[in-house]
Design a protein around this motif. Structure first.
Motif, mmCIF file in Angstrom:
data_model
loop_
_atom_site.group_PDB
_atom_site.id
_atom_site.type_symbol
_atom_site.label_atom_id
_atom_site.label_comp_id
_atom_site.label_asym_id
_atom_site.label_seq_id
_atom_site.Cartn_x
_atom_site.Cartn_y
_atom_site.Cartn_z
ATOM 1 N N THR A 1 0.835 -1.194 0.000
ATOM 2 C CA THR A 1 0.000 0.000 0.000
ATOM 3 C C THR A 1 0.866 1.238 0.000
ATOM 4 O O THR A 1 1.901 1.275 0.661
ATOM 5 C CB THR A 1 -0.913 0.010 1.236
ATOM 6 O OG1 THR A 1 -1.816 -1.096 1.157
ATOM 7 C CG2 THR A 1 -1.722 1.297 1.316
ATOM 8 N N THR B 1 0.574 5.181 0.895
ATOM 9 C CA THR B 1 -0.225 6.223 1.530
ATOM 10 C C THR B 1 0.305 7.581 1.108
ATOM 11 O O THR B 1 1.510 7.841 1.230
ATOM 12 C CB THR B 1 -0.188 6.082 3.048
ATOM 13 O OG1 THR B 1 -0.704 4.797 3.417
ATOM 14 C CG2 THR B 1 -1.036 7.163 3.712
ATOM 15 N N SER C 1 0.210 11.706 1.360
ATOM 16 C CA SER C 1 -0.143 12.837 2.199
ATOM 17 C C SER C 1 0.272 14.131 1.507
ATOM 18 O O SER C 1 1.207 14.137 0.706
ATOM 19 C CB SER C 1 0.530 12.742 3.565
ATOM 20 O OG SER C 1 1.931 12.689 3.422
ATOM 21 N N LYS D 1 -9.040 7.073 2.018
ATOM 22 C CA LYS D 1 -7.793 6.989 2.781
ATOM 23 C C LYS D 1 -6.613 7.602 2.038
ATOM 24 O O LYS D 1 -5.505 7.655 2.569
ATOM 25 C CB LYS D 1 -7.477 5.531 3.113
ATOM 26 C CG LYS D 1 -8.505 4.860 4.008
ATOM 27 C CD LYS D 1 -8.106 3.426 4.297
ATOM 28 C CE LYS D 1 -9.119 2.746 5.194
ATOM 29 N NZ LYS D 1 -8.752 1.326 5.464
ATOM 30 N N GLN E 1 -5.035 6.338 -0.498
ATOM 31 C CA GLN E 1 -4.084 5.248 -0.652
ATOM 32 C C GLN E 1 -4.319 4.527 -1.974
ATOM 33 O O GLN E 1 -5.429 4.480 -2.479
ATOM 34 C CB GLN E 1 -4.239 4.218 0.479
ATOM 35 C CG GLN E 1 -3.922 4.723 1.859
ATOM 36 C CD GLN E 1 -4.207 3.685 2.929
ATOM 37 O OE1 GLN E 1 -5.067 2.825 2.765
ATOM 38 N NE2 GLN E 1 -3.474 3.761 4.024
#
Length: 123
Positions: free
Chosen positions: A21, A23, A25, A75, A77
């Protein structure tokens, strides 16, 4: 400032499925292109596939039968799944953002990379 972080198991057994995964930001995955790239020992970078801002997916022809990329916009992601792994799939796996789809001009077109995550394939 956009930042990417890969996560997932560092060890996968042969024939199993690798799942990683990324992620994101500081930016939304509903813009740009979001890629998975890997580098095996002694080899160059290999583009594996990407998911677009609208959720469409594209894969390297050599990996298409074993690769799936999906996303979770709630999310921020996106995820890589690689099935039926072999020791040849051992590599450092990176997620990265690009301005162009299916590009391998790493310096020109990839503005942001994750730090990479080492994946070993062994029983």
């Amino acid at each position: 400032q956009v930042q990417l972080q890969e996560s997932g198991p560092g060890l996968v057994r042969p024939s199993q499925t690798l799942s990683l995964t990324c992620t994101v930001s500081g930016g939304s995955i509903t813009t740009y292109y979001w890629n998975w790239i890997r580098q095996s020992p002694g080899k160059g970078l290999e583009w594996m596939g990407a998911i677009t801002s609208t959720g469409s997916t594209y894969y390297s022809p050599s990996l298409k039968s074993r690769t799936s990329i999906s996303r979770d916009t709630s999310k921020n992601q996106f995820t890589l799944q690689l099935t039926s792994v072999t020791p040849e799939d051992a590599a450092v796996y990176y997620c990265a953002r690009s301005n162009i789809l299916k590009t391998t001009d790493w310096l020109r077109d990839y503005g942001t990379w994750g730090q990479g995550t080492q994946v070993t394939v062994s029983s």
